[in-house]
Write an enzyme that holds these catalytic residues in place. Structure first.
Site, PDB file in Angstrom:
ATOM      1  N   SER A  19       0.808  -1.209   0.000  1.00  0.00           N
ATOM      2  CA  SER A  19       0.000   0.000   0.000  1.00  0.00           C
ATOM      3  C   SER A  19       0.845   1.265   0.000  1.00  0.00           C
ATOM      4  O   SER A  19       1.517   1.559  -0.979  1.00  0.00           O
ATOM      5  CB  SER A  19      -0.938  -0.050   1.211  1.00  0.00           C
ATOM      6  OG  SER A  19      -1.983   0.853   1.097  1.00  0.00           O
ATOM      7  N   LYS A  47      -1.004  -3.747  -3.454  1.00  0.00           N
ATOM      8  CA  LYS A  47      -2.287  -3.116  -3.124  1.00  0.00           C
ATOM      9  C   LYS A  47      -2.329  -1.754  -3.805  1.00  0.00           C
ATOM     10  O   LYS A  47      -1.554  -0.872  -3.478  1.00  0.00           O
ATOM     11  CB  LYS A  47      -2.482  -2.951  -1.622  1.00  0.00           C
ATOM     12  CG  LYS A  47      -3.802  -2.243  -1.269  1.00  0.00           C
ATOM     13  CD  LYS A  47      -3.996  -2.145   0.223  1.00  0.00           C
ATOM     14  CE  LYS A  47      -5.300  -1.429   0.550  1.00  0.00           C
ATOM     15  NZ  LYS A  47      -5.262  -0.004   0.236  1.00  0.00           N
ATOM     16  N   GLN A  65      -8.445   4.259   0.149  1.00  0.00           N
ATOM     17  CA  GLN A  65      -9.655   4.258   0.945  1.00  0.00           C
ATOM     18  C   GLN A  65      -9.914   5.615   1.606  1.00  0.00           C
ATOM     19  O   GLN A  65      -8.962   6.355   1.882  1.00  0.00           O
ATOM     20  CB  GLN A  65      -9.580   3.195   2.056  1.00  0.00           C
ATOM     21  CG  GLN A  65      -9.816   1.773   1.582  1.00  0.00           C
ATOM     22  CD  GLN A  65      -8.684   1.237   0.732  1.00  0.00           C
ATOM     23  OE1 GLN A  65      -7.515   1.379   1.067  1.00  0.00           O
ATOM     24  NE2 GLN A  65      -9.015   0.639  -0.396  1.00  0.00           N
TER      25      GLN A  65
END
Length: 496
Positions: free
Chosen positions: A324, A349, A353
């Site tokens: 991420s 990833k 979000q």
């Protein structure tokens, strides 16, 4: 409804830092001019909750709104409330309905969190929390460890990336969201939680008892070698990470730092704003840090705003636990500042979000966008390949051994095989590391016990098991092939 807005707080902190003495600092955080309507978080700890909804055949009420799509929901709600054989909690029904909507998204990174779960989520990006210190995610109805936090009880107990947590204190996690699992795993300092873990390569499940502790979110660690190379590790990206890194760089600069190894291994991610701040330190002004692809297909480019980028040689370490936000940083410095990456392929990833706090203190976290590398690639479920692929020694992948188990002459198990491989790695020769505890294994164990001043009985249990794993950990650190390669690259650069 309240949008969680950490950007404003960080902006105030950064402005205060800039107001200090600018002449003596090596490097400073530049204030953001990139405005986000919703604060993006890039966090792996998300999941899906399975919930069953019963729907009535006829509407029990007339929905006083033109949102006709909710008529079935109202019908189900009233049918359950009026006709279910027991009294029901209306709040539980509403929460379950929201849970169901997130389940329908089929996205492991989108989640509804009740008040308790939301509190745990907020703690994860604050200065500290109480628990075991491991980042987890929901995957295929299972709870998977992304990575343990450096120095945490989870790391010390031997929890590894990709461990599948089957149960917590005997309660199955099958089908739970990561938020629900976190609520079970966390607890008061000093209490013990028992995890049953399934690990690739091991036929038997592992039982690990971990004493919870206060987990400080200190995210930057480092040391300056005698040759002027700084080894700096970022373990996650929480609210103070950028400032921690700036402080460490300034400290090492005053001591004669000549080059930097930035270690992002086992870094599960964190706050996107912190990644931007840190990328600004190493990427020249105007070069891309990352791109955001919105739902409508529009792509927004985020470029470095730093006018005084670091000029010292830099190498970045990544591995399968780098996920991420750490992947954003690795790709950014690699593609926009020509920084080499060393290690193995990262997690993969590529989504962003947003977290929104609801009026009752609960929280919804959902995927809003894709993030792309500076050259436009989406690395989701693909990962980032290093410039130099370097594996750690095979013994670095050995599983833990339960110290409560007794391994002795004529024992036969996977744990015996693991112990034999540990003994061999440490120089105590076992003739056949096949899982059968033979006489050569007993003799090697006695040699180890004698050298470490332990009770010499040829049995691997208790203190012997703990010492065996401790010595292996020390050897792994001394024989960090990935770090050695990074330093080799830096030394070549410094000689130019």
């Amino acid at each position: 409804m309240k949008v969680v807005n950490y950007l404003e707080n960080e902006k105030n902190i950064n402005e205060e830092n800039e107001a200090g003495d600018k002449d003596h600092s090596f490097i400073r955080i530049k204030k953001f001019h990139f405005v986000m309507l919703i604060f993006f978080t890039v966090i792996l700890a998300a999941g899906i909750t399975t919930v069953a909804l019963a729907f009535g055949e006829e509407p029990a009420v007339t929905v006083g709104t033109d949102r006709s799509e909710f008529s079935k929901l109202y019908s189900a709600y009233d049918t359950i409330k009026d006709k279910f054989y027991q009294d029901v909690d209306t709040e539980d029904l509403v929460n379950g309905a929201i849970d169901g909507m997130f389940t329908a998204l089929d996205d492991p990174y989108s989640d509804y969190m009740n008040q308790e779960e939301a509190s745990s989520f907020n703690e994860s990006i604050s200065s500290s929390f109480e628990g075991i210190g491991a980042e987890i995610q929901e995957k295929d109805d299972s709870i998977i460890v992304v990575s343990p936090i450096k120095g945490s009880p989870a790391e010390k107990a031997g929890v590894k990336p990709n461990d599948n947590i089957l149960t917590v204190d005997g309660k199955s996690l099958q089908g739970m969201s990561s938020s629900e699992a976190v609520t079970l795993i966390r607890g008061k300092k000093g209490t013990t939680v028992s995890l049953e873990i399934e690990r690739a390569g091991s036929e038997d499940t592992l039982k690990i008892d971990i004493v919870r502790d206060t987990i400080p979110i200190e995210t930057v660690y480092g040391e300056l070698r005698d040759d002027g190379i700084a080894e700096i590790q970022i373990t996650s990206f929480s609210s103070d990470t950028a400032q921690e890194l700036v402080d460490k760089l300034n400290e090492f600069k005053e001591k004669g730092m000549k080059g930097i190894v930035l270690d992002l291994r086992q870094n599960p991610g964190g706050l996107l704003t912190q990644v931007q701040e840190i990328a600004n330190l190493f990427i020249p002004e105007g070069e891309l840090i990352f791109q955001v692809e919105h739902k409508n297909g529009k792509i927004e480019q985020v470029a470095s705003e730093n006018t005084n980028a670091n000029k010292l040689p830099l190498v970045v370490l990544i591995d399968e636990g780098s996920a991420s936000a750490s992947e954003i940083l690795a790709a950014a410095v690699n593609q926009s500042a020509d920084v080499p990456l060393v290690g193995v392929k990262s997690f993969g990833k590529g989504t962003v979000q947003s977290a929104i706090e609801l009026s009752d203190g609960s929280n919804i976290k959902f995927t809003t966008d894709k993030w792309l590398t500076p050259d436009g690639r989406w690395i989701h479920e693909k990962g980032i390949e290093p410039t130099y692929k370097v594996e750690l020694p095979s013994y670095a992948k050995l599983t833990i051994i339960n110290p409560d188990t007794k391994l002795k002459l004529d024992s036969n198990s996977n744990e015996v095989k693991t112990a034999q491989e540990m003994l061999n790695a440490l120089g105590y020769k076992v003739e056949n590391a096949n899982g059968y505890f033979d006489e050569s294994t007993e003799e090697a164990t006695k040699e180890f016990q004698e050298k470490e001043k332990l009770k010499v009985d040829g049995v691997i249990t208790g203190d012997t098991t703990l010492k065996l794993m401790e010595k292996l950990s020390e050897k792994i650190q001394k024989n960090d092939t990935q770090m050695k390669k990074a330093i080799e690259i830096l030394n070549k650069e410094l000689k130019k």
